[in-house]
Design a protein around this motif. Structure first.
Motif, PDB file in Angstrom:
ATOM      1  N   PRO A  18       0.832  -1.214   0.000  1.00 49.37           N
ATOM      2  CA  PRO A  18       0.000   0.000   0.000  1.00 49.37           C
ATOM      3  C   PRO A  18       0.860   1.256   0.000  1.00 49.37           C
ATOM      4  O   PRO A  18       1.889   1.330   0.672  1.00 49.37           O
ATOM      5  N   ALA A  19       0.449   2.224  -0.797  1.00 47.88           N
ATOM      6  CA  ALA A  19       1.210   3.473  -0.928  1.00 47.88           C
ATOM      7  C   ALA A  19       1.118   4.295   0.345  1.00 47.88           C
ATOM      8  O   ALA A  19       0.050   4.402   0.961  1.00 47.88           O
ATOM      9  N   PRO A  21       1.240   7.916   1.845  1.00 45.98           N
ATOM     10  CA  PRO A  21       1.141   9.318   1.374  1.00 45.98           C
ATOM     11  C   PRO A  21       2.334  10.172   1.767  1.00 45.98           C
ATOM     12  O   PRO A  21       2.574  11.218   1.168  1.00 45.98           O
ATOM     13  N   LYS A  22       3.101   9.733   2.746  1.00 48.08           N
ATOM     14  CA  LYS A  22       4.265  10.503   3.179  1.00 48.08           C
ATOM     15  C   LYS A  22       5.335  10.548   2.099  1.00 48.08           C
ATOM     16  O   LYS A  22       6.116  11.504   2.017  1.00 48.08           O
ATOM     17  N   TYR A  23       5.388   9.508   1.251  1.00 51.44           N
ATOM     18  CA  TYR A  23       6.438   9.407   0.238  1.00 51.44           C
ATOM     19  C   TYR A  23       5.876   9.503  -1.182  1.00 51.44           C
ATOM     20  O   TYR A  23       6.462   8.967  -2.125  1.00 51.44           O
ATOM     21  N   GLU A  24       4.750  10.184  -1.341  1.00 53.90           N
ATOM     22  CA  GLU A  24       4.167  10.313  -2.674  1.00 53.90           C
ATOM     23  C   GLU A  24       5.036  11.160  -3.602  1.00 53.90           C
ATOM     24  O   GLU A  24       5.038  10.966  -4.816  1.00 53.90           O
ATOM     25  N   HIS A  25       5.787  12.115  -3.027  1.00 56.85           N
ATOM     26  CA  HIS A  25       6.596  13.009  -3.855  1.00 56.85           C
ATOM     27  C   HIS A  25       7.912  12.377  -4.297  1.00 56.85           C
ATOM     28  O   HIS A  25       8.615  12.928  -5.145  1.00 56.85           O
ATOM     29  N   VAL A  26       8.263  11.216  -3.737  1.00 56.70           N
ATOM     30  CA  VAL A  26       9.526  10.563  -4.074  1.00 56.70           C
ATOM     31  C   VAL A  26       9.388   9.874  -5.426  1.00 56.70           C
ATOM     32  O   VAL A  26       8.467   9.091  -5.646  1.00 56.70           O
ATOM     33  N   LYS A  27      10.299  10.180  -6.341  1.00 60.17           N
ATOM     34  CA  LYS A  27      10.286   9.606  -7.674  1.00 60.17           C
ATOM     35  C   LYS A  27      11.549   8.781  -7.898  1.00 60.17           C
ATOM     36  O   LYS A  27      12.593   9.043  -7.288  1.00 60.17           O
ATOM     37  N   PRO A  28      11.481   7.790  -8.770  1.00 60.93           N
ATOM     38  CA  PRO A  28      12.691   7.014  -9.078  1.00 60.93           C
ATOM     39  C   PRO A  28      13.715   7.878  -9.808  1.00 60.93           C
ATOM     40  O   PRO A  28      13.373   8.653 -10.704  1.00 60.93           O
ATOM     41  N   VAL A  29      14.963   7.764  -9.399  1.00 60.06           N
ATOM     42  CA  VAL A  29      16.040   8.575  -9.967  1.00 60.06           C
ATOM     43  C   VAL A  29      17.142   7.648 -10.455  1.00 60.06           C
ATOM     44  O   VAL A  29      17.526   6.705  -9.760  1.00 60.06           O
ATOM     45  N   VAL A  30      17.645   7.939 -11.637  1.00 59.31           N
ATOM     46  CA  VAL A  30      18.756   7.182 -12.202  1.00 59.31           C
ATOM     47  C   VAL A  30      20.021   8.016 -12.056  1.00 59.31           C
ATOM     48  O   VAL A  30      20.062   9.171 -12.478  1.00 59.31           O
ATOM     49  N   GLU A  31      21.046   7.454 -11.435  1.00 62.19           N
ATOM     50  CA  GLU A  31      22.309   8.159 -11.246  1.00 62.19           C
ATOM     51  C   GLU A  31      23.077   8.170 -12.563  1.00 62.19           C
ATOM     52  O   GLU A  31      23.582   7.140 -13.015  1.00 62.19           O
ATOM     53  N   THR A  32      23.155   9.332 -13.191  1.00 63.05           N
ATOM     54  CA  THR A  32      23.827   9.460 -14.487  1.00 63.05           C
ATOM     55  C   THR A  32      25.166  10.166 -14.380  1.00 63.05           C
ATOM     56  O   THR A  32      25.741  10.545 -15.394  1.00 63.05           O
ATOM     57  N   GLY A  33      25.659  10.374 -13.166  1.00 65.88           N
ATOM     58  CA  GLY A  33      26.940  11.044 -13.002  1.00 65.88           C
ATOM     59  C   GLY A  33      26.770  12.475 -12.526  1.00 65.88           C
ATOM     60  O   GLY A  33      25.735  12.864 -11.987  1.00 65.88           O
ATOM     61  N   MET A  34      27.795  13.270 -12.742  1.00 68.96           N
ATOM     62  CA  MET A  34      27.798  14.656 -12.300  1.00 68.96           C
ATOM     63  C   MET A  34      26.804  15.490 -13.101  1.00 68.96           C
ATOM     64  O   MET A  34      26.745  15.414 -14.317  1.00 68.96           O
ATOM     65  N   THR A  35      25.985  16.268 -12.398  1.00 67.29           N
ATOM     66  CA  THR A  35      25.031  17.172 -13.020  1.00 67.29           C
ATOM     67  C   THR A  35      25.315  18.592 -12.553  1.00 67.29           C
ATOM     68  O   THR A  35      26.093  18.812 -11.623  1.00 67.29           O
ATOM     69  N   ALA A  36      24.671  19.559 -13.196  1.00 68.84           N
ATOM     70  CA  ALA A  36      24.877  20.954 -12.810  1.00 68.84           C
ATOM     71  C   ALA A  36      24.393  21.196 -11.387  1.00 68.84           C
ATOM     72  O   ALA A  36      25.015  21.937 -10.621  1.00 68.84           O
ATOM     73  N   GLU A  37      23.289  20.559 -11.019  1.00 66.68           N
ATOM     74  CA  GLU A  37      22.775  20.732  -9.661  1.00 66.68           C
ATOM     75  C   GLU A  37      23.726  20.136  -8.631  1.00 66.68           C
ATOM     76  O   GLU A  37      23.972  20.727  -7.579  1.00 66.68           O
TER      77      GLU A  37
END
Length: 247
Positions: A18-19, A21-37
């Motif tokens: 079951p989902a 609601p505390k973590y609804e904003h969390v999205k899957p992220v792929v680590e692609t290396g160094m980014t500007a952020e």
């Protein structure tokens, strides 16, 4: 008595968690290396004042100097009409004014200093360190080896200050609280164009573009390192044992 074919719920492994609601904003992220952020985060969270092995002086980042200059501007007591914020400020002795935390010294030539320099920076030419009878400026004596005070040197490039031995020469004059600004004036004007006097000696590139280029360079270097590590083939043990040892 009838026997059950399956013990337990046969669809147990097909159930979805079951989902929350505390973590609804969390999205899957792929680590692609160094980014500007990520590059911006690493730059802002890095040590603002640090030492390099083998150097008697310290290194100070541009953001620390830029924040100090901006703070000095906001706390300036002068008014646009030439007066003072407080009636008695005009008659106060200079030594009763709040002391500065950083004494910024520009070690470039007179022409370069007149064309552009950091606000509040004093001109400290390189030839004075070698040829002058008194190589130190009067302001340097009030900062020399004082607690919570730092003398900062800068050139157009950080490497120029180090390669020409300017920091080493000033340190040999008996000044221990000495630092060299990382990146030099070239990097300072990129983030603090409002803290300089005159026209910038280098073109100002947008911050996001610079961070993106820096991130791409770091990612390319990291990929090249990983590629060389996997492509390296060590000598086999059999070949090394087959060779006769020299006697």
């Amino acid at each position: 008595m009838a026997m059950r074919d399956v013990i337990g719920d046969p669809d147990l492994l097909l159930r979805k968690t079951p989902a929350n609601p505390k973590y609804e904003h969390v999205k899957p992220v792929v680590e692609t290396g160094m980014t500007a952020e990520l590059a911006r985060f690493m730059k802002n969270t890095g040590a603002a004042l640090y030492r390099v092995s083998g150097e008697p002086f310290m290194r100070i980042r541009t953001r620390l100097i830029g924040d100090f200059v901006q703070k000095q501007q906001s706390q300036s007591g002068e008014i646009k009409d030439g007066g003072f914020a407080h009636p008695m400020d005009e008659y106060r002795a200079p030594d009763t004014q709040p002391p500065k935390e950083y004494l910024i010294l520009d070690v470039r030539s007179e022409e370069e200093y007149a064309a552009c320099h950091i606000k509040g920076a004093l001109h400290y030419p390189k030839r004075r360190m070698v040829h002058a009878i008194n190589p130190l400026l009067p302001e340097m004596f009030s900062f020399k080896n004082k607690e919570n005070k730092l003398i900062v040197l800068y050139d157009l490039e950080e490497e120029m200050t180090i390669a020409q031995g300017i920091g080493q020469n000033v340190f040999e004059k008996g000044i221990d609280n000495l630092a060299v600004m990382t990146g030099g004036l070239r990097e300072f004007v990129q983030d603090y164009a409002d803290c300089i006097v005159g026209e910038s000696p280098v073109p100002i590139v947008p911050r996001d573009t610079r961070l993106l280029k820096r991130a791409e360079a770091v990612s390319a270097a990291r990929s090249e390192t990983q590629r060389s590590a996997f492509s390296h083939k060590p000598k086999s043990l059999s070949n090394s044992l087959a060779k006769p040892r020299p006697r």
